[in-house]
Write a protein that holds these residues in place. Structure first.
Motif, PDB file in Angstrom:
ATOM      1  N   ALA A 139       0.821  -1.206   0.000  1.00 15.98           N
ATOM      2  CA  ALA A 139       0.000   0.000   0.000  1.00 15.98           C
ATOM      3  C   ALA A 139       0.858   1.260   0.000  1.00 15.98           C
ATOM      4  O   ALA A 139       1.940   1.288   0.600  1.00 15.98           O
ATOM      5  CB  ALA A 139      -0.914   0.009   1.226  1.00 15.98           C
ATOM      6  N   PRO A 140       0.406   2.335  -0.661  1.00 19.98           N
ATOM      7  CA  PRO A 140       1.120   3.617  -0.571  1.00 19.98           C
ATOM      8  C   PRO A 140       1.241   4.047   0.893  1.00 19.98           C
ATOM      9  O   PRO A 140       0.278   3.939   1.654  1.00 19.98           O
ATOM     10  CB  PRO A 140       0.218   4.569  -1.360  1.00 19.98           C
ATOM     11  N   ASP A 141       2.402   4.523   1.292  1.00 22.17           N
ATOM     12  CA  ASP A 141       2.632   4.829   2.706  1.00 22.17           C
ATOM     13  C   ASP A 141       3.025   6.284   2.946  1.00 22.17           C
ATOM     14  O   ASP A 141       3.602   6.609   3.986  1.00 22.17           O
ATOM     15  CB  ASP A 141       3.701   3.907   3.285  1.00 22.17           C
ATOM     16  N   PHE A 142       2.688   7.188   1.989  1.00 22.18           N
ATOM     17  CA  PHE A 142       3.173   8.563   2.120  1.00 22.18           C
ATOM     18  C   PHE A 142       2.599   9.267   3.337  1.00 22.18           C
ATOM     19  O   PHE A 142       3.274  10.091   3.959  1.00 22.18           O
ATOM     20  CB  PHE A 142       2.881   9.363   0.845  1.00 22.18           C
ATOM     21  N   LEU A 143       1.356   8.954   3.726  1.00 18.04           N
ATOM     22  CA  LEU A 143       0.780   9.593   4.906  1.00 18.04           C
ATOM     23  C   LEU A 143       1.458   9.087   6.182  1.00 18.04           C
ATOM     24  O   LEU A 143       1.789   9.871   7.076  1.00 18.04           O
ATOM     25  CB  LEU A 143      -0.726   9.340   4.976  1.00 18.04           C
ATOM     26  N   LEU A 144       1.666   7.788   6.275  1.00 20.50           N
ATOM     27  CA  LEU A 144       2.347   7.231   7.441  1.00 20.50           C
ATOM     28  C   LEU A 144       3.787   7.718   7.537  1.00 20.50           C
ATOM     29  O   LEU A 144       4.279   8.005   8.627  1.00 20.50           O
ATOM     30  CB  LEU A 144       2.320   5.705   7.375  1.00 20.50           C
ATOM     31  N   ALA A 145       4.465   7.824   6.393  1.00 19.14           N
ATOM     32  CA  ALA A 145       5.846   8.298   6.400  1.00 19.14           C
ATOM     33  C   ALA A 145       5.912   9.741   6.894  1.00 19.14           C
ATOM     34  O   ALA A 145       6.799  10.096   7.687  1.00 19.14           O
ATOM     35  CB  ALA A 145       6.446   8.178   5.006  1.00 19.14           C
ATOM     36  N   ARG A 146       4.984  10.567   6.445  1.00 14.16           N
ATOM     37  CA  ARG A 146       4.968  11.963   6.901  1.00 14.16           C
ATOM     38  C   ARG A 146       4.690  12.020   8.406  1.00 14.16           C
ATOM     39  O   ARG A 146       5.340  12.767   9.145  1.00 14.16           O
ATOM     40  CB  ARG A 146       3.899  12.738   6.128  1.00 14.16           C
ATOM     41  N   ARG A 178      15.361   5.704  21.663  1.00  7.09           N
ATOM     42  CA  ARG A 178      14.705   4.853  22.652  1.00  7.09           C
ATOM     43  C   ARG A 178      14.707   3.388  22.222  1.00  7.09           C
ATOM     44  O   ARG A 178      15.020   3.061  21.090  1.00  7.09           O
ATOM     45  CB  ARG A 178      13.260   5.302  22.884  1.00  7.09           C
ATOM     46  N   ARG A 179      14.299   2.546  23.151  1.00  5.39           N
ATOM     47  CA  ARG A 179      14.180   1.128  22.853  1.00  5.39           C
ATOM     48  C   ARG A 179      13.020   0.895  21.886  1.00  5.39           C
ATOM     49  O   ARG A 179      12.045   1.641  21.868  1.00  5.39           O
ATOM     50  CB  ARG A 179      13.935   0.342  24.133  1.00  5.39           C
ATOM     51  N   ALA A 180      13.129  -0.187  21.109  1.00  2.00           N
ATOM     52  CA  ALA A 180      12.049  -0.536  20.190  1.00  2.00           C
ATOM     53  C   ALA A 180      10.772  -0.816  20.975  1.00  2.00           C
ATOM     54  O   ALA A 180      10.812  -1.471  22.021  1.00  2.00           O
ATOM     55  CB  ALA A 180      12.435  -1.754  19.358  1.00  2.00           C
ATOM     56  N   PRO A 181       9.639  -0.339  20.486  1.00  2.00           N
ATOM     57  CA  PRO A 181       8.385  -0.550  21.209  1.00  2.00           C
ATOM     58  C   PRO A 181       7.807  -1.933  20.942  1.00  2.00           C
ATOM     59  O   PRO A 181       8.198  -2.628  19.998  1.00  2.00           O
ATOM     60  CB  PRO A 181       7.467   0.528  20.617  1.00  2.00           C
ATOM     61  N   LEU A 182       6.856  -2.321  21.772  1.00  2.00           N
ATOM     62  CA  LEU A 182       6.003  -3.460  21.475  1.00  2.00           C
ATOM     63  C   LEU A 182       4.995  -3.016  20.428  1.00  2.00           C
ATOM     64  O   LEU A 182       4.308  -2.018  20.602  1.00  2.00           O
ATOM     65  CB  LEU A 182       5.270  -3.909  22.741  1.00  2.00           C
ATOM     66  N   ARG A 183       4.932  -3.725  19.312  1.00  2.00           N
ATOM     67  CA  ARG A 183       3.989  -3.383  18.248  1.00  2.00           C
ATOM     68  C   ARG A 183       2.728  -4.206  18.418  1.00  2.00           C
ATOM     69  O   ARG A 183       2.777  -5.447  18.427  1.00  2.00           O
ATOM     70  CB  ARG A 183       4.603  -3.617  16.868  1.00  2.00           C
ATOM     71  N   ALA A 184       1.590  -3.524  18.545  1.00  2.00           N
ATOM     72  CA  ALA A 184       0.321  -4.214  18.790  1.00  2.00           C
ATOM     73  C   ALA A 184      -0.745  -3.645  17.873  1.00  2.00           C
ATOM     74  O   ALA A 184      -1.020  -2.444  17.896  1.00  2.00           O
ATOM     75  CB  ALA A 184      -0.096  -4.039  20.254  1.00  2.00           C
ATOM     76  N   GLU A 220       5.826  -0.497  10.054  1.00  2.25           N
ATOM     77  CA  GLU A 220       6.818  -0.260  11.105  1.00  2.25           C
ATOM     78  C   GLU A 220       7.256   1.193  11.200  1.00  2.25           C
ATOM     79  O   GLU A 220       8.236   1.501  11.889  1.00  2.25           O
ATOM     80  CB  GLU A 220       8.038  -1.158  10.864  1.00  2.25           C
ATOM     81  N   HIS A 221       6.550   2.099  10.540  1.00  2.69           N
ATOM     82  CA  HIS A 221       6.988   3.498  10.501  1.00  2.69           C
ATOM     83  C   HIS A 221       7.123   4.110  11.904  1.00  2.69           C
ATOM     84  O   HIS A 221       8.126   4.766  12.216  1.00  2.69           O
ATOM     85  CB  HIS A 221       6.010   4.330   9.682  1.00  2.69           C
ATOM     86  N   PHE A 222       6.118   3.908  12.751  1.00  5.93           N
ATOM     87  CA  PHE A 222       6.154   4.535  14.072  1.00  5.93           C
ATOM     88  C   PHE A 222       7.182   3.857  14.979  1.00  5.93           C
ATOM     89  O   PHE A 222       7.853   4.527  15.770  1.00  5.93           O
ATOM     90  CB  PHE A 222       4.757   4.523  14.686  1.00  5.93           C
ATOM     91  N   ALA A 223       7.290   2.545  14.900  1.00  8.65           N
ATOM     92  CA  ALA A 223       8.305   1.843  15.685  1.00  8.65           C
ATOM     93  C   ALA A 223       9.703   2.326  15.307  1.00  8.65           C
ATOM     94  O   ALA A 223      10.564   2.540  16.176  1.00  8.65           O
ATOM     95  CB  ALA A 223       8.174   0.334  15.468  1.00  8.65           C
ATOM     96  N   GLN A 224       9.942   2.508  14.020  1.00  6.83           N
ATOM     97  CA  GLN A 224      11.244   2.987  13.572  1.00  6.83           C
ATOM     98  C   GLN A 224      11.512   4.410  14.049  1.00  6.83           C
ATOM     99  O   GLN A 224      12.659   4.760  14.370  1.00  6.83           O
ATOM    100  CB  GLN A 224      11.313   2.900  12.048  1.00  6.83           C
TER     101      GLN A 224
END
Length: 290
Positions: free
Chosen positions: A28-35, A73-79, A62-66
């Motif tokens: 899927a296009p991810d331009f909104l999540l990347a921004r 910070r430490r990598a988050p738990l992704r849920a 994984e945009h927000f985790a990255q």
């Protein structure tokens, strides 16, 4: 004690999850999540806290985790409901109270049926002085598309059906956070426009992102070709630039709030002022007026 009544079912979340899974599998296009992830990183860099226990709630990919890792910070738990470390429904969080120091959520809470309830659950799983940072589409997003579709359908069929999901109003967000028990609530907006060769390109992107209409009371009939053609013409007439390309407005509403803690700045108690308002106004009056 009576049980809290169930919230109205606005969105078909099973349909939403099927569409999002297909979209992610197809790239899927991810331009909104990347921004949004870039903005999240900027916001986290201004906060001088470690947040050792972080949760990335609902964000596809994984945009927000990255972004959290890039902030040091430490990598988050992704849920979320689609994958990650834990499969969860954002409307029924399974975590214990005070489990996290930071909860972030990116472009997913716009499709929950009980947003105040989700805020209350996030507040419950945050430790004292923990931070909640989230973003979701704002009410001015895709306003041109809404207008064009509604006008075209009204002209051709004599009535308009809901074709675009509703989004939040930034003016409501601070109050909802306060009601959920957050301290120091803040809401702000990132407004921007994207350009397309035609409205059809915009609609292709929305479908590819899995962001098509998932209202429970969505139109029962597919969008007719003559209505779509008329909507494209209206869009081009009303929302095009001199070069012929069309604009699509987007809003990303950002919200933040803290789990209360005694170290946070507190409002003054009523009656604790050391100077009367009248005296303060006199003291601040320019010398020429005295």
């Amino acid at each position: 004690m009576t049980d809290r009544p169930a919230p109205p079912r606005i969105f078909d979340r099973a349909l939403l999850h099927r569409r999002l899974r297909r979209a992610l599998a197809a790239g899927a296009p991810d331009f909104l999540l990347a921004r949004a992830a870039d903005d999240l990183l900027d916001r986290l860099l201004t906060v001088k806290r470690d947040f050792p226990r972080a949760l990335d709630l609902g964000a596809p990919g994984e945009h927000f985790a990255q972004a959290i890792v890039a902030s040091g910070r430490r990598a988050p738990l992704r849920a979320n409901a689609l994958g990650g470390d834990v499969i969860v429904d954002e409307e029924a969080l399974p975590f214990a109270p005070a489990s996290f120091d930071l909860v972030v959520s990116g472009m997913s809470l716009q499709w929950v049926n009980d947003l105040p309830g989700v805020f209350a659950q996030v507040r419950r799983i945050l430790a004292p002085d923990g931070l909640f940072l989230a973003c979701l589409p704002g009410g001015a997003s895709l306003v041109e598309l809404r207008i064009a579709l509604a006008q075209a359908e009204e002209e051709i069929t004599g009535g308009a059906s809901p074709r675009v999901s509703p989004f939040v109003d930034v003016r409501d967000m601070g109050g909802l956070l306060q009601r959920a028990g957050f301290a120091l609530p803040v809401a702000d907006v990132d407004s921007f426009a994207l350009r397309y060769d035609s409205v059809l390109g915009l609609m292709r992107d929305l479908r590819a992102m899995g962001a098509a209409n998932v209202l429970v009371k969505r139109a029962s009939r597919p969008l007719r070709r003559d209505v779509l053609a008329r909507a494209a013409a209206i869009y081009a007439e009303r929302f095009s630039d001199p070069d012929g390309r069309v604009r699509a407005s987007f809003e990303i509403v950002w919200i933040s709030g803290w789990a209360p803690h005694e170290s946070q700045q507190q409002p003054a108690k009523p009656g604790s002022a050391t100077m009367r308002l009248e005296d303060a106004m006199k003291a601040a009056r320019p010398i020429s007026e005295k």
